[in-house]
Design a protein around this motif. Sequence first.
Motif, short mmCIF file in Angstrom:
data_model
loop_
_atom_site.label_atom_id
_atom_site.label_comp_id
_atom_site.label_asym_id
_atom_site.label_seq_id
_atom_site.Cartn_x
_atom_site.Cartn_y
_atom_site.Cartn_z
N VAL A 79 40.65 40.12 41.19
CA VAL A 79 41.89 40.31 40.44
C VAL A 79 41.60 39.76 39.05
CG1 VAL A 79 44.32 39.72 40.15
CG2 VAL A 79 43.42 40.16 42.44
N LEU A 80 41.69 40.63 38.06
CA LEU A 80 41.48 40.24 36.67
C LEU A 80 42.83 40.11 35.99
CD1 LEU A 80 38.59 42.69 35.68
CD2 LEU A 80 38.42 40.41 36.66
N TYR A 81 43.03 39.00 35.32
CA TYR A 81 44.23 38.77 34.51
C TYR A 81 43.86 39.19 33.10
CZ TYR A 81 48.53 36.28 33.11
OH TYR A 81 49.78 35.95 32.65
N VAL A 106 40.85 45.02 42.08
CA VAL A 106 39.71 45.79 42.58
C VAL A 106 39.61 45.49 44.07
CG1 VAL A 106 37.23 46.20 42.38
CG2 VAL A 106 38.56 45.53 40.36
N THR A 107 39.78 46.52 44.91
CA THR A 107 39.85 46.28 46.35
C THR A 107 38.58 46.67 47.09
OG1 THR A 107 40.92 48.43 46.64
CG2 THR A 107 42.35 46.49 46.45
N GLU A 108 37.53 47.00 46.38
CA GLU A 108 36.27 47.31 47.07
C GLU A 108 35.71 46.01 47.63
OE1 GLU A 108 35.10 50.74 43.85
OE2 GLU A 108 33.99 48.89 43.91
N VAL A 109 35.49 45.96 48.94
CA VAL A 109 35.07 44.71 49.56
C VAL A 109 33.60 44.67 49.96
CG1 VAL A 109 37.36 44.08 50.36
CG2 VAL A 109 35.92 45.48 51.82
N GLN A 113 53.33 43.91 45.52
CA GLN A 113 53.97 45.00 44.79
C GLN A 113 53.00 46.14 44.51
OE1 GLN A 113 55.73 43.18 41.32
NE2 GLN A 113 57.33 42.19 42.51
N ARG A 114 51.72 45.86 44.55
CA ARG A 114 50.70 46.88 44.34
C ARG A 114 50.16 47.43 45.67
NH1 ARG A 114 50.79 43.82 39.91
NH2 ARG A 114 50.08 44.62 37.92
N GLY A 115 50.80 47.05 46.76
CA GLY A 115 50.40 47.56 48.06
C GLY A 115 49.21 46.86 48.67
N VAL A 116 48.87 45.68 48.18
CA VAL A 116 47.77 44.89 48.72
C VAL A 116 48.37 43.82 49.62
CG1 VAL A 116 45.84 43.37 48.19
CG2 VAL A 116 46.35 45.32 46.69
N GLY A 144 38.08 37.83 47.68
CA GLY A 144 39.14 37.46 48.60
C GLY A 144 39.61 36.01 48.51
N LYS A 145 39.04 35.25 47.58
CA LYS A 145 39.42 33.83 47.44
C LYS A 145 40.19 33.63 46.14
CE LYS A 145 35.45 32.19 50.05
NZ LYS A 145 34.86 33.49 50.35
#
Length: 181
Positions: free
Chosen positions: A142-144, A153-156, A130-133, A107-108
């Motif tokens: 978030v991987l570039y 990856v939204t698993e928290v 745009q991805r609904g986040v 989240g940072k």
Amino acid sequence: MSWLAGDWTHLGAVAGKAALIYVTALAALRLGERRTLAQWTIVDTVAAVAVGAIVGRTAIASNQSFVTGAVALITLVAMHRLVSGLRARPLFRHLTDHRIRVLVADGKVRRHQLMICGLTESDLLAQLRQRGVFELSRVRFVLYEAKGGLTVVTEVHPAAELPDLVRVGLREAVDVPAGET
């Protein structure tokens, strides 16, 4: 008849110059930012630009023969094929392809990584929306990716097992947050 064949004695120099300009363009684009490359690899971009230039120049330049353009074009296509094949080797791939970067961890936003990639926080946030986040706190990573795309990856939950492909990406990434590989 020079418009067809030109001066045959300089075709070796044409092939050499074509190979050198290919390598020069590859190096220059490797040092540049990914965002200009869309979803092509650097190798593909160099080949496309060079082929376009050769085709255009050969077609309209009165001082360049067809054979000269053809030799340059064939040389560049052969170089592209060779370099594309060599990319399968990890050492060579590291010379031609960008490494994966972790732009967000737990989240940072990792501003230094954004800066290295030539992105702004606004660029990143727009892509997430745009991805609904809509909440950074829900983003684990978030991987570039090497070709400029984002993997979100939204698993928290910290104990949640990372999917295999995310773990592989993190292993290949540059400057991975501690404890994440």
